[in-house]
Design an enzyme around this catalytic site. Structure first.
Site, PDB file in Angstrom:
ATOM      1  N   ARG A 141      42.695  26.048  35.626  1.00  0.00           N
ATOM      2  CA  ARG A 141      44.009  26.821  36.420  1.00  0.00           C
ATOM      3  C   ARG A 141      43.397  26.380  37.682  1.00  0.00           C
ATOM      4  NH1 ARG A 141      44.725  32.769  36.828  1.00  0.00           N
ATOM      5  NH2 ARG A 141      46.412  31.767  37.945  1.00  0.00           N
TER       6      ARG A 141
ATOM      7  N   LYS B 261      46.714  24.500  45.333  1.00  0.00           N
ATOM      8  CA  LYS B 261      47.281  24.862  44.060  1.00  0.00           C
ATOM      9  C   LYS B 261      47.857  26.411  44.594  1.00  0.00           C
ATOM     10  CE  LYS B 261      45.161  28.603  42.027  1.00  0.00           C
ATOM     11  NZ  LYS B 261      46.349  29.399  41.813  1.00  0.00           N
ATOM     12  N   ASN B 262      47.911  26.609  45.408  1.00  0.00           N
ATOM     13  CA  ASN B 262      48.219  27.983  46.322  1.00  0.00           C
ATOM     14  C   ASN B 262      49.910  27.567  47.518  1.00  0.00           C
ATOM     15  OD1 ASN B 262      47.414  29.613  44.585  1.00  0.00           O
ATOM     16  ND2 ASN B 262      46.461  30.446  45.768  1.00  0.00           N
TER      17      ASN B 262
ATOM     18  N   ASP C 240      40.037  35.208  47.559  1.00  0.00           N
ATOM     19  CA  ASP C 240      39.725  34.060  46.380  1.00  0.00           C
ATOM     20  C   ASP C 240      38.664  33.182  47.017  1.00  0.00           C
ATOM     21  OD1 ASP C 240      42.488  34.491  45.528  1.00  0.00           O
ATOM     22  OD2 ASP C 240      43.312  32.481  46.389  1.00  0.00           O
TER      23      ASP C 240
ATOM     24  N   ARG D 192      49.040  44.304  40.824  1.00  0.00           N
ATOM     25  CA  ARG D 192      49.671  43.142  41.656  1.00  0.00           C
ATOM     26  C   ARG D 192      51.275  43.394  41.258  1.00  0.00           C
ATOM     27  NH1 ARG D 192      46.884  37.434  40.799  1.00  0.00           N
ATOM     28  NH2 ARG D 192      47.942  37.219  42.321  1.00  0.00           N
TER      29      ARG D 192
ATOM     30  N   CYS E  65      47.711  42.497  35.763  1.00  0.00           N
ATOM     31  CA  CYS E  65      46.324  41.314  35.430  1.00  0.00           C
ATOM     32  C   CYS E  65      45.173  41.449  35.869  1.00  0.00           C
ATOM     33  CB  CYS E  65      47.060  40.114  36.251  1.00  0.00           C
ATOM     34  SG  CYS E  65      46.191  39.674  37.489  1.00  0.00           S
TER      35      CYS E  65
HETATM   36  C1  UD1 Z   1      48.302  34.887  46.890  1.00  0.00           C
HETATM   37  C2  UD1 Z   1      47.483  34.205  46.556  1.00  0.00           C
HETATM   38  C3  UD1 Z   1      46.090  34.757  45.439  1.00  0.00           C
HETATM   39  C4  UD1 Z   1      45.424  35.393  46.707  1.00  0.00           C
HETATM   40  C5  UD1 Z   1      46.615  36.182  46.869  1.00  0.00           C
HETATM   41  C6  UD1 Z   1      45.991  37.163  47.744  1.00  0.00           C
HETATM   42  C7  UD1 Z   1      49.139  32.454  45.177  1.00  0.00           C
HETATM   43  C8  UD1 Z   1      50.180  32.034  44.068  1.00  0.00           C
HETATM   44  N1  UD1 Z   1      48.548  33.041  44.838  1.00  0.00           N
HETATM   45  O1  UD1 Z   1      49.209  36.006  45.668  1.00  0.00           O
HETATM   46  O2  UD1 Z   1      45.429  33.407  45.215  1.00  0.00           O
HETATM   47  O3  UD1 Z   1      44.707  35.698  45.872  1.00  0.00           O
HETATM   48  O4  UD1 Z   1      47.743  35.755  47.406  1.00  0.00           O
HETATM   49  O5  UD1 Z   1      45.508  35.943  49.534  1.00  0.00           O
HETATM   50  O6  UD1 Z   1      49.540  32.052  46.293  1.00  0.00           O
HETATM   51  N2  UD1 Z   1      51.604  43.947  46.865  1.00  0.00           N
HETATM   52  C9  UD1 Z   1      52.125  44.865  46.292  1.00  0.00           C
HETATM   53  N3  UD1 Z   1      53.376  44.643  46.321  1.00  0.00           N
HETATM   54  C10 UD1 Z   1      54.329  43.217  45.895  1.00  0.00           C
HETATM   55  C11 UD1 Z   1      53.171  42.324  46.517  1.00  0.00           C
HETATM   56  C12 UD1 Z   1      52.147  42.089  46.459  1.00  0.00           C
HETATM   57  O7  UD1 Z   1      51.842  46.064  46.580  1.00  0.00           O
HETATM   58  O8  UD1 Z   1      55.532  42.851  45.938  1.00  0.00           O
HETATM   59  C13 UD1 Z   1      49.893  44.157  47.246  1.00  0.00           C
HETATM   60  C14 UD1 Z   1      49.419  43.401  45.249  1.00  0.00           C
HETATM   61  O9  UD1 Z   1      49.277  44.492  44.481  1.00  0.00           O
HETATM   62  C15 UD1 Z   1      47.879  42.930  46.909  1.00  0.00           C
HETATM   63  C16 UD1 Z   1      48.595  43.130  47.918  1.00  0.00           C
HETATM   64  O10 UD1 Z   1      49.290  43.582  47.914  1.00  0.00           O
HETATM   65  O11 UD1 Z   1      46.721  44.185  46.554  1.00  0.00           O
HETATM   66  C17 UD1 Z   1      48.383  41.488  48.329  1.00  0.00           C
HETATM   67  O12 UD1 Z   1      49.351  39.954  46.858  1.00  0.00           O
HETATM   68  P1  UD1 Z   1      50.417  39.281  47.084  1.00  0.00           P
HETATM   69  O13 UD1 Z   1      49.455  38.464  48.482  1.00  0.00           O
HETATM   70  O14 UD1 Z   1      51.338  39.087  47.064  1.00  0.00           O
HETATM   71  O15 UD1 Z   1      49.471  38.231  46.740  1.00  0.00           O
HETATM   72  P2  UD1 Z   1      50.197  37.241  45.708  1.00  0.00           P
HETATM   73  O16 UD1 Z   1      50.763  36.305  46.122  1.00  0.00           O
HETATM   74  O17 UD1 Z   1      50.391  37.172  43.914  1.00  0.00           O
END
Ligand code: UD1
Length: 416
Positions: A396, A22-23, A304, A121, A116
């Site tokens: 999902r 999925k990711n 995850d 996030r 969320c």
């Molecule tokens: C992706 C995965 C999700 C997984 C996560 C962590 C997808 C579609 N989803 O989510 O399944 O749980 O990686 O491995 O690939 N953060 C910030 N600022 C930002 C972006 C992130 O502070 O601009 C923080 C987030 O709040 C969180 C951490 O960074 O604490 C990691 O988040 P991130 O790796 O971005 O998760 P996703 O990419 O949303």
């Protein structure tokens, strides 16, 4: 609303084929926005999140066609570079359209994901990175309004490791003028799979899989064929289920190199694991041992898989200590596990799980995608019937989970 009813207690035995990730599929679907030529994808998992991304892209003008197990996406013209709130609120990964839209159309309007269930996030890193590439970005009524006549290559170091942030900037940089270097980049296998797809489309990328990715911008990208990597979290979920229930299971098409940290923990917990190019096999006969685990970015233990490992630890021999370091509110499964008789205490972002001799079936509620998977595993080991409500979360991210588990001998059925 669909529910899952599980009669626990039996072992799992047999073979199951792992679906596409999925990711990896979600960013790769968005990569179709970067070229006017068709992108042909195989091994695309049939999941609600993938369908939601398909609808979002089709609203933007991307045509899609399914045939013989492949999905062709053609973004000959992108006439509506907008990701509306209604879509982004159901699937946060819609933010992945931002970088490609901006690179291809020079403008994009994407709803802010907002809070969320598993934490705040934010997407500040996506925004800062695109600004560093020359984009003008305004936040307007909950929307990210981005414009850039041309994106330019830049040096950008992420403040935090972000998977979709890395993917968004990598996609935008493929069409930027000059070279972009991304530091403190996410090393997750899905980033590598996206880079492989972009390279097949003509992008010049090196270093994907390390924490420094270098992208040399090109004028245009072209069509390509790409096969989506197997889902390492689906793999880990079935491995944890087999370790919990006991038995002997082979996961066909799974890739051990994408989840070594999970395999190591399962071995430490008492499972026997072997892997070759075709499959990962797991057996568990002896009593489960309690382990200590912290989630960290790849190659560490994935957030995850935290909930699924916790389900396994509820019946282990001693006390397990599980610490979540990526998301601030990812322990909602604890309350539900307690309904089944688990002995868990949460202190801050750490769960202390005292193994109990057995769980007993009850009605529980799924709160997010991986929490749902955790409850399925708990249901498989609980005595009597467990009913899991709100399984739309599960749909999902898991393809035909009850069918696959039934094929391994689980007594699981979907009820209305
Ligand atoms: C992706 C995965 C999700 C997984 C996560 C962590 C997808 C579609 N989803 O989510 O399944 O749980 O990686 O491995 O690939 N953060 C910030 N600022 C930002 C972006 C992130 O502070 O601009 C923080 C987030 O709040 C969180 C951490 O960074 O604490 C990691 O988040 P991130 O790796 O971005 O998760 P996703 O990419 O949303």
């Amino acid at each position: 609303m669909d529910k899952l009813a599980i009669e626990g207690g039996g072992e799992l035995r047999g073979e199951v084929r792992i679906s596409g990730a999925k990711n990896a599929a979600l960013p790769i679907l968005c990569a179709s926005l970067l070229t006017a030529e068709p992108l042909v994808l195989s091994n695309v998992p049939q999941l609600n999140d993938v369908r939601t991304m398909g609808s979002l892209l089709s609203q933007m003008g991307v045509r899609s066609e399914k045939s013989d197990g492949s999905l062709t996406l053609s973004a000959a013209k992108v006439d509506w570079p907008l990701a509306p709130y209604e879509m982004v609120k159901t699937m946060r990964a819609s933010i992945l359209a931002l970088g490609p839209l901006l690179a291809r159309c020079g403008e994009a309007r994407v709803s802010l994901p907002g809070g969320c269930a598993i934490g705040l996030r934010p997407v500040d890193q996506h925004i800062k990175g695109l600004q560093a590439m020359g984009a003008e970005i305004d936040l307007d009524h909950g929307y990210i309004d981005a414009r850039a006549a041309h994106l330019s290559g830049t040096q950008f170091v992420f403040d935090v490791v972000t998977v979709t942030g890395t993917e968004n900037l990598m996609m935008a940089a493929t069409l930027a003028a000059g070279t972009t270097a991304l530091g403190n980049a996410a090393r997750e296998p899905e980033v590598v799979d996206l880079a492989e797809c972009l390279k097949a489309m003509g992008a010049r990328i090196s270093g994907a899989g390390s924490d420094r990715i270098v992208i040399e911008g090109v004028e245009t990208l072209h069509g390509a064929h790409h096969s989506i990597m197997p889902d390492r979290i689906e793999t880990g979920t079935f491995l944890a289920a087999a370790a919990a229930a006991g038995g002997d299971v082979a996961l066909l098409g799974a890739r051990a190199d994408t989840l070594q940290s999970v395999l190591d923990k399962l071995i430490e917990a008492g499972a026997e694991v072997s892997a070759d190019a075709a499959a990962i096999r797991i057996k568990r006969q002896d009593k489960l041992k309690s382990v200590t685990m912290r989630t960290t970015p790849f190659p560490g233990f994935p957030t995850d898989m935290q909930a699924q490992l916790m389900a396994l630890m509820t019946v282990a021999d001693d006390t397990a200590v599980i610490t979540e370091t990526i998301f601030e509110n990812r322990m909602m499964h604890v309350q539900e596990l307690k309904r089944l008789g688990a002995d868990i205490e949460v202190e801050g972002n750490t769960a202390i799980v005292k193994g109990v001799p057995r769980l007993t079936g009850a009605t529980v509620m799924a709160t997010d995608l991986r929490a749902s998977a955790c409850l399925v595993i708990a249901g498989l080991i609980a005595e009597g019937e467990t009913v899991i409500d709100r399984i739309y979360h599960l749909d999902r991210g898991y393809e035909r989970i009850e069918e696959k588990l039934s094929a391994l001998g689980a007594r699981i059925r979907r009820v209305a």
